[in-house]
Design an enzyme around this catalytic site. Structure first.
Site, PDB file in Angstrom:
ATOM      1  N   SER A  31      -9.972  -1.041   6.780  1.00 25.60           N
ATOM      2  CA  SER A  31      -9.294  -0.895   5.490  1.00 25.60           C
ATOM      3  C   SER A  31      -8.555  -2.122   5.001  1.00 25.60           C
ATOM      4  O   SER A  31      -8.112  -2.152   3.855  1.00 25.60           O
ATOM      5  CB  SER A  31      -8.329   0.289   5.553  1.00 25.60           C
ATOM      6  OG  SER A  31      -9.048   1.495   5.635  1.00 25.60           O
ATOM      7  N   SER A  88      -9.523   1.188   2.721  1.00 26.40           N
ATOM      8  CA  SER A  88      -8.725   2.000   1.821  1.00 26.40           C
ATOM      9  C   SER A  88      -7.594   1.224   1.137  1.00 26.40           C
ATOM     10  O   SER A  88      -6.930   1.768   0.253  1.00 26.40           O
ATOM     11  CB  SER A  88      -8.104   3.177   2.592  1.00 26.40           C
ATOM     12  OG  SER A  88      -7.214   2.724   3.608  1.00 26.40           O
ATOM     13  N   LYS A 117       0.840  -1.201   0.000  1.00 27.15           N
ATOM     14  CA  LYS A 117       0.000   0.000   0.000  1.00 27.15           C
ATOM     15  C   LYS A 117       0.877   1.253   0.000  1.00 27.15           C
ATOM     16  O   LYS A 117       1.881   1.315   0.710  1.00 27.15           O
ATOM     17  CB  LYS A 117      -0.897  -0.034   1.237  1.00 27.15           C
ATOM     18  CG  LYS A 117      -1.930   1.084   1.348  1.00 27.15           C
ATOM     19  CD  LYS A 117      -2.800   0.833   2.563  1.00 27.15           C
ATOM     20  CE  LYS A 117      -3.920   1.846   2.703  1.00 27.15           C
ATOM     21  NZ  LYS A 117      -4.817   1.534   3.849  1.00 27.15           N
TER      22      LYS A 117
END
Length: 398
Positions: free
Chosen positions: A136, A112, A35
């Site tokens: 997330s 996310s 990420k």
């Protein structure tokens, strides 16, 4: 590997070349997507925001998570798209687009950690690294048909990672196969483990009541099918006054801490913010010290209550998400309702600082559905073992 999926999962400012890890180790031969909140030496870190990216130089050193993965033999293949400043659970990014959900065409991947889930679900990587503040890792793992873990708060070293709301922030990971998923645990989990067997599973009826009826029915069918691999199952509930007091306190604490982290940047640099994120940042700017103090008090009481139920040896069973993934063209009003519903479920582990495992038990209308197990503080390893034990039942219903 569909080219569109690959391109949608990774940031435009991706690595020039993969970063190869040690020649031997427990993750040797495995590829990892990371990420875009974790520093990789020589590469910029954007946190889903082109303006943040432009304002900061490339990282000088690896984040702790990245360094541990490389030392274990993994190859870091790229950096993935995430929601802007991690402030959403849909996976949509107004600047970079919405990563493709390879397991549910036309639907959002969840956020996310959206690009990470997309990469893992498409087979582009073996392991995908994300983070989890309000869901997330858990939500994109569930929507993309993956195994996912939100660890106990504090058990993953977040040095070199962008923060969101530190009271809730944890690192986490996703994978398509249980063996690979389990192998990451010893590499990334630090801190204090509380090893013990699982001897009770409490099915949270109040959490199941928050899910769509078809979701709840499918998950109860899955639990029944797994009964021989689970400890004694008992019904129960977790939120004595309903979920909204916890959800609202979570929202206020999160808002207060997000603004403490990014408020100065937003006020001074006036970055472009996408829909939804703009509104949530505007709310975050209004959270007063008094409001935050009251919300922190609710958080402390909730943590005590939740930890009192999730004693060592006990897991709490609940839907990971209340519905299947929303369509990519869902309305703003519909997505806000979705966000509220999701937070009623994800706030349990968040408020308690507890580990939560999600596993891909089946599908509805061709869309993956996740079942979750919340463990006790330090019970992360027991949840990873549970994922492997339940693997024969994954994808078997729906």
């Amino acid at each position: 590997m569909p080219t569109a999926t690959f391109r949608s999962a990774f940031v435009p400012h991706d690595l020039d070349a993969p970063v190869t890890g040690a020649p031997a180790g427990p993750l040797a031969g495995l590829t990892v997507a990371v990420k875009d909140m974790y520093d990789i030496a020589g590469a910029p870190t954007g946190g889903g925001s082109p303006d943040w990216l432009a304002a900061h130089p490339p990282a000088a050193t690896h984040a702790a998570v990245v360094a541990k993965l490389l030392a274990a033999g993994a190859t870091i293949m790229g950096k993935t798209v995430c929601d802007e400043f991690f402030f959403s659970v849909t996976g949509a990014n107004a600047h970079y687009g919405t990563p493709v959900n390879p397991r549910a065409a036309g639907r959002m991947p969840g956020g996310s950690s959206a690009g990470s889930a997309s990469a893992a679900a498409s087979g582009t990587c073996d392991v995908a690294i994300g983070s989890d503040t309000g869901g997330s890792v858990r939500i994109p793992a569930a929507f993309c048909g993956l195994y996912g873990l939100r660890p106990t708060h504090g058990r993953i070293d977040m040095t070199g990672a962008m923060a969101m709301a530190p009271s809730f922030d944890v690192g986490g990971w996703m994978a398509a196969t249980p063996g690979v998923f389990r192998a990451v645990g010893p590499v990334l989990l630090g801190g204090r483990a509380v090893p013990t067997g699982i001897d009770k599973a409490i099915v949270l009826d109040d959490a199941f009541a928050e899910a769509d009826p078809d979701i709840a029915a499918l998950l109860r069918q899955a639990i029944a099918a797994m009964a021989d691999r689970l400890p004694p199952i008992v019904p129960g509930a977790i939120a004595p006054d309903g979920f909204d007091p916890w959800r609202e306190a979570f929202r206020i604490v999160q808002g207060r801490e997000v603004w403490q982290v990014y408020g100065g940047f937003i006020e001074s640099r006036q970055p472009r913010l996408g829909p939804g994120v703009r509104d949530r940042m505007a709310f975050a700017a209004t959270v007063s010290e008094e409001d935050a103090a009251e919300a922190y008090a609710v958080k402390r009481r909730a943590a005590e209550w939740i930890e009192g139920v999730a004693q060592p040896g006990t897991v709490l069973v609940l839907p990971t998400a209340p519905c299947i993934a929303p369509m990519t063209d869902a309305s703003g009003e519909g997505l806000e309702s979705f966000r509220v519903r999701v937070m009623r479920l994800t706030c349990i582990a968040g408020m308690g600082g507890l580990p939560q495992l999600t596993v891909p038990v089946g599908t509805i209308a061709g869309c993956p559905v996740g079942l979750s197990f919340i463990g006790w503080a330090g019970g992360d390893e027991a949840l990873l073992d549970l994922a492997v034990r339940l693997a024969p039942f994954m994808g078997a219903v729906g």
